[in-house]
Scaffold this active site. Structure first.
Site, PDB file in Angstrom:
ATOM      1  N   ASP A 102       0.845  -1.200   0.000  1.00 51.94           N
ATOM      2  CA  ASP A 102       0.000   0.000   0.000  1.00 51.94           C
ATOM      3  C   ASP A 102       0.879   1.248   0.000  1.00 51.94           C
ATOM      4  O   ASP A 102       2.040   1.205   0.428  1.00 51.94           O
ATOM      5  CB  ASP A 102      -0.889   0.029   1.252  1.00 51.94           C
ATOM      6  CG  ASP A 102      -1.902  -1.098   1.245  1.00 51.94           C
ATOM      7  OD1 ASP A 102      -2.204  -1.629   0.157  1.00 51.94           O
ATOM      8  OD2 ASP A 102      -2.383  -1.452   2.338  1.00 51.94           O
TER       9      ASP A 102
HETATM   10  N1  URA Z   1      -1.356  -5.963   3.821  1.00 50.68           N
HETATM   11  C1  URA Z   1      -1.864  -4.731   3.814  1.00 50.68           C
HETATM   12  O1  URA Z   1      -2.917  -4.489   4.352  1.00 50.68           O
HETATM   13  N2  URA Z   1      -1.174  -3.769   3.182  1.00 50.68           N
HETATM   14  C2  URA Z   1       0.019  -3.963   2.586  1.00 50.68           C
HETATM   15  O2  URA Z   1       0.631  -3.035   2.046  1.00 50.68           O
HETATM   16  C3  URA Z   1       0.545  -5.265   2.606  1.00 50.68           C
HETATM   17  C4  URA Z   1      -0.166  -6.261   3.230  1.00 50.68           C
END
Ligand code: URA
Length: 240
Positions: A102
């Protein structure tokens, strides 16, 4: 392998095809000690020695870099907002991030042009472990751990495989997941009434984030790291 000289040099980041043509025309490229005249020359990557501007060109099909991703970057090759590839100076053709973190997630992101390996690392079939350091809004309690370790089903029917939680200290823990679904760690904690406030990936399979890398920095993987990423697959050996 045989490959056209202009394609080889532009794939390796020496310039666009037309820039490479100019370099050849201006005598920058030598093949086995002779100045190259033929723009369409096909290099045998096993036997020919290519020199560009007095330096031997090391032929490599695949490249692997470990990036410590900072927050604020999208895991993409290009886009309207800053993308992780903006942080990579090497202009090697075909590099992309192996998987997605993310925008606000930090830590280990593999950057490569190895499509087959990427496919294997991201396929849920091979249950590749991804480990994250998690910082949550509220204290992490036994009930939350139990539910996440049993596997979560969200209200919309999305299911997350059982995850492994270790190192719980107040609002901090480590979690190991084997999928790679969108927002999975955040959603698991939301489902048990808590919330992730910071997420950092520290491991993918045997590849551990090098803690000497500051956020935004990257380095090539070592031979050993590449080797261990390519060996041992839980569901057996995928096709080479
Ligand atoms: N899980 C999440 O919620 N976000 C990420 O960036 C990676 C794994």
């Amino acid at each position: 392998m045989k490959i056209r000289i202009d394609k080889l040099l532009s794939n390796l980041g020496y310039g666009t095809r037309s820039e490479v043509h100019k370099y050849i025309k201006n005598g920058y490229v030598l093949i086995n000690g002779e100045i190259l005249k033929d723009q369409g020359f096909r290099v045998d990557t096993e036997t020919d020695i290519v020199v560009f501007d007095d330096e031997i060109v090391e032929y490599q099909e695949y490249f692997y870099f470990m990036l410590n991703k900072p927050a604020g970057y999208i895991s993409a090759v290009q886009g309207q907002e800053p993308v992780v590839m903006d942080l990579i100076e090497e202009k090697i053709k075909g590099l992309f991030p192996c998987g997605r973190l993310d925008k606000d997630t930090t830590g280990l992101l593999l950057i490569t042009n190895d499509g087959p390996l990427t496919h294997q690392l991201l396929s849920p079939r091979y249950e590749v472990e991804k480990e994250y350091e998690v910082n949550t809004r509220d204290l992490i309690d036994q009930d939350q751990i139990r539910r996440i370790e049993q596997g979560i089903t969200m209200a919309d029917g999305t299911r997350y495989r059982p995850a492994k939680i270790t190192g719980i200290e107040g609002n901090l823990c480590n979690i190991v997941v084997t999928e790679g679904q969108y927002h999975e760690v955040k959603n698991m904690f939301l489902a048990v009434g808590n919330e992730v406030v910071h997420l950092k990936r520290i491991r993918m399979k045997d590849l551990i984030l090098d803690d000497s890398l500051q956020e935004g920095e990257y380095r090539p993987l070592t031979e050993e790291e590449i080797h261990s990423l390519k060996t041992y697959w839980k569901a057996g050996h995928p096709a080479e």
